[in-house]
Design a protein around this motif. Structure first.
Motif, PDB file in Angstrom:
ATOM      1  N   LYS A 157       0.830  -1.206   0.000  1.00 13.96           N
ATOM      2  CA  LYS A 157       0.000   0.000   0.000  1.00 13.96           C
ATOM      3  C   LYS A 157       0.865   1.256   0.000  1.00 13.96           C
ATOM      4  O   LYS A 157       0.529   2.253  -0.619  1.00 13.96           O
ATOM      5  CB  LYS A 157      -0.931  -0.014   1.217  1.00 13.96           C
ATOM      6  N   LYS A 158       1.978   1.182   0.715  1.00 13.64           N
ATOM      7  CA  LYS A 158       2.912   2.310   0.770  1.00 13.64           C
ATOM      8  C   LYS A 158       3.956   2.092  -0.313  1.00 13.64           C
ATOM      9  O   LYS A 158       4.906   1.324  -0.141  1.00 13.64           O
ATOM     10  CB  LYS A 158       3.583   2.377   2.151  1.00 13.64           C
ATOM     11  N   GLN A 242       3.542  -7.672   4.519  1.00  7.44           N
ATOM     12  CA  GLN A 242       2.519  -6.877   5.194  1.00  7.44           C
ATOM     13  C   GLN A 242       3.077  -6.223   6.452  1.00  7.44           C
ATOM     14  O   GLN A 242       2.738  -5.077   6.770  1.00  7.44           O
ATOM     15  CB  GLN A 242       1.311  -7.751   5.537  1.00  7.44           C
ATOM     16  N   ASP A 245       5.155  -3.290   5.227  1.00  6.65           N
ATOM     17  CA  ASP A 245       4.257  -2.259   4.705  1.00  6.65           C
ATOM     18  C   ASP A 245       3.566  -1.512   5.840  1.00  6.65           C
ATOM     19  O   ASP A 245       3.439  -0.277   5.819  1.00  6.65           O
ATOM     20  CB  ASP A 245       3.225  -2.917   3.786  1.00  6.65           C
ATOM     21  N   GLN A 249       3.757   2.475   6.962  1.00  3.13           N
ATOM     22  CA  GLN A 249       2.589   3.329   7.160  1.00  3.13           C
ATOM     23  C   GLN A 249       2.624   4.022   8.512  1.00  3.13           C
ATOM     24  O   GLN A 249       2.018   5.076   8.704  1.00  3.13           O
ATOM     25  CB  GLN A 249       1.314   2.498   7.006  1.00  3.13           C
TER      26      GLN A 249
END
Length: 670
Positions: A157-158, A242, A245, A249
């Protein structure tokens, strides 16, 4: 050429060794040109995209480097572990590389597999050197490679993360031992339970140990077998992604404890005798085995080995978005002796021909590559000998690490705690030890890392308090030993963290004085996980004293991070008096005052500081941190003029400083 290397300009004592320094620099330049040619080093270090198992449009392709092999079969769940002619690999022309192309239906996600390798006079099962997923069977304990091709692979996501390196506050951690329960912790549990603690405590970087797959859990991850496979003990590759990530975040950088200094001896799981050639990856003869670590030493003079290791660096950056590496065992790499039994007393010890120039070249190229792949990457060298230039820029003649571990500091704290009475702690020596470093190299300062927490050693809190932690660590029941230990634990950390010129490191749990040692499951302890975990319940229980230390550490980290680029500011000594055991220094608008005397408090103790008003922003003697509260920290302190120092714009700051305490004051507008 000598004049162009700033490492020599910055330290004239290196001038007699300019030929060696320039020679090493030129060696790296020439090797980079040889390896990369007209392309980049990053282009060269992409072996993980070629070797190993890959899913392509037309099916699967698998490649392996095994120059000594005479035949190789792919065996696994998909062919009942038999030598099926359909799964026999072909040598690519006259090279040492082997290849096989298979239809899509030949294997599926989750299948287990290995190689059956034949060579002149023998054969054996092997896990592919470039395997990216390796698992261990719960019953048989046998390791196998695993096809990893999930339908929905994890997507970050980042996309872009910029680490905060001003200053770098590192939380060293081990996923497996990061939970309260007596078991192996997971990537998901770490992400859910530990990352929020790290963020709340103010650390902006985690350094994760034991990521690369290793057969023996108790090796702490330092006997690596599969260099491209994240340890499956803790979960899946996607769960590790994950975790990283999520850390990004939260604004937390993630660096990996990478082991390129040696490899496990295992032949089936590791690279020890991959295709009947014990020296395929490792030095031949007497240099093959590490005399102290029961492991094997890479042959950094082989281009194929450089390709393997450099590709490994890029792989973790590219595939998992790690923000850099802490290179383990650098001292062992630099010297033919591995640094064993050497004192390193003068510069000649670094340039006397006893150094492995191949390893020096590799480390230089690794730093070149890593910063080429990610200019914001962080590289740290764990190195104890003091090799000059290790953390100096390549263009200055250095090896290109961003930081080196200040390994002298924890050794010093251990020494004085063990050998000196409290009355003999000299502030001048303490200050010298935490600030003694090369001006052109940044360091990571620390009081203790995982090394000091292992069985056979002791953490600082246990050296200070020992068995009384079991009986007198409940609030209201503290005895003198506990009170002394709590006070010194905070002072030691504050002195170490506040004098950094690069970053600060703490090992998971040590910030709150985690009791006992680290002892991984082994035959000698009945394969128990009792000491291979972190008891967070202790710091969460406000009826115990642990939270005093944890709360202080949190406030200290936030305070230091609150000063922009404090690590780049001058550490200006204001005063030391070894008789009084008092030390004072400042950084920008902060003034740090320590009274190491165990018995003497001082009233109106004066220091010359920039004139103004000063507020207390941190005090080790604060009752909130387990102190006695002898000072009123709400009072604003004003400096007193002295005509003798008017031209220097300095005035007297007079304080009450209780015994065995430290206070930080900030200059403010009155």
């Amino acid at each position: 050429m000598v004049e162009t290397l700033n490492i020599i300009k910055n330290d004239p004592w290196l001038e007699p060794y300019s030929d060696a320094i320039v020679g090493r620099h030129q060696h790296a330049i020439a090797k980079e040109q040889e390896l990369a040619g007209k392309k980049t080093l990053s282009d060269f270090a992409s072996g993980y995209l070629y070797f190993g198992l890959h899913k392509e449009d037309k099916g699967w392709v698998f490649r392996e480097w095994a120059p000594n092999a005479t035949a190789i079969y792919l065996i696994g769940d998909f062919n009942n572990w038999q030598e099926d002619p359909k799964f026999k690999m072909k040598r690519i022309r006259k090279s040492g590389n082997w290849e096989i192309c298979l239809p899509e239906k030949a294997m599926k996600h989750g299948d287990l597999y290995k190689l059956k390798v034949y060579w002149e006079g023998g054969c054996g099962e092997r896990i592919p050197a470039w395997a990216t997923r390796v698992v261990q069977d719960d019953q048989t304990k046998i390791f196998s490679a695993q096809v990893w091709n999930p339908d929905k692979p994890y997507k970050f996501k980042k996309k872009v993360f910029v680490p905060n390196v001003g200053p770098l506050m590192i939380y060293e951690c081990h996923v497996g031992m990061s939970q309260d329960a007596e078991k192996v912790g997971t990537y998901n549990e770490f992400r859910e339970n530990v990352l929020p603690r790290v963020a709340a405590d103010g650390y902006n970087c985690i350094q994760i140990m034991a990521i690369q797959e290793h057969p023996y859990y108790g090796s702490f991850g330092y006997h690596v077998s599969s260099f491209f496979a994240p340890s499956s003990r803790f979960g899946t590759p996607d769960e590790l992604k994950q975790l990283i990530d999520t850390a990004h975040q939260m604004g937390i950088a993630v660096i990996m404890d990478i082991v390129h200094s040696h490899a496990v001896k295992n032949e089936v799981e590791g690279l020890g005798n991959f295709a009947g050639d014990p020296s395929q990856y490792f030095y031949p003869g007497d240099r093959r085995e590490h005399p102290a670590w029961d492991s094997l030493c890479f042959d950094y003079g082989k281009n194929e080995v450089l390709h393997f290791l450099l590709s490994n660096c890029k792989y973790w950056l590219d595939e998992f978005h790690f923000d850099g590496f802490r290179f383990d065992g650098v001292t062992s790499m630099l010297y033919y002796s591995h640094g064993l039994g050497e004192a390193f007393c003068n510069y000649n010890d670094y340039f006397n021909g006893h150094q492995d120039d191949n390893a020096i070249c590799y480390l230089t190229l690794a730093n070149r590559l890593i910063h080429q792949v990610n200019p914001r990457a962080i590289t740290i060298a764990e190195e104890v000998s003091g090799m000059p230039g290790l953390a100096a820029p390549f263009n200055d003649g250095g090896y290109g690490f961003d930081y080196r571990m200040a390994m002298n500091i924890p050794d010093y704290w251990i020494k004085i705690i063990k050998e000196r009475k409290d009355e003999d702690w000299k502030p001048s020596s303490l200050f010298w030890e935490v600030t003694n470093r090369r001006k052109d190299e940044k360091t990571i300062s620390y009081c203790e890392s995982h090394d000091q927490a292992l069985v056979g050693d002791k953490t600082i809190i246990f050296r200070l308090i020992d068995a009384d932690m079991y009986w007198h660590f409940k609030k209201g029941d503290e005895n003198f030993t506990v009170q002394r230990g709590i006070a010194l634990h905070k002072m030691i950390r504050l002195l170490t963290a506040s004098t950094i010129n690069g970053g600060y490191l703490n090992f998971m749990g040590n910030e709150f004085g985690h009791p006992e040692w680290i002892d991984f499951p082994r035959e000698g302890n009945g394969w128990s996980y009792k000491y291979a975990r972190r008891q967070w319940n202790l710091v969460d229980n406000h009826e115990l004293c642990y939270h005093y230390l944890g709360d202080f550490d949190k406030e200290m980290i936030h305070l230091l991070e609150g000063v922009k680029n404090i690590q780049k500011t001058d550490v200006v000594e204001i005063w030391h008096n070894d008789g009084d055991q008092v030390l004072a220094y400042r950084r920008k608008d902060l003034v740090f005052v320590f009274n190491f005397s165990p018995t003497r408090s001082f009233t109106d103790y004066g220091f010359l500081v920039p004139k103004g008003a000063y507020d207390v922003v941190l005090n080790t003697d604060n009752p909130a941190f387990g102190g006695f509260g002898f000072s009123d920290d709400s009072i604003r302190h004003f400096t007193c003029a002295d005509p003798l120092y008017a031209k220097d714009k300095k005035e007297w700051l007079k304080l009450y400083i209780p015994a065995r305490s430290a206070v930080v004051l900030k200059r403010v507008k009155a």
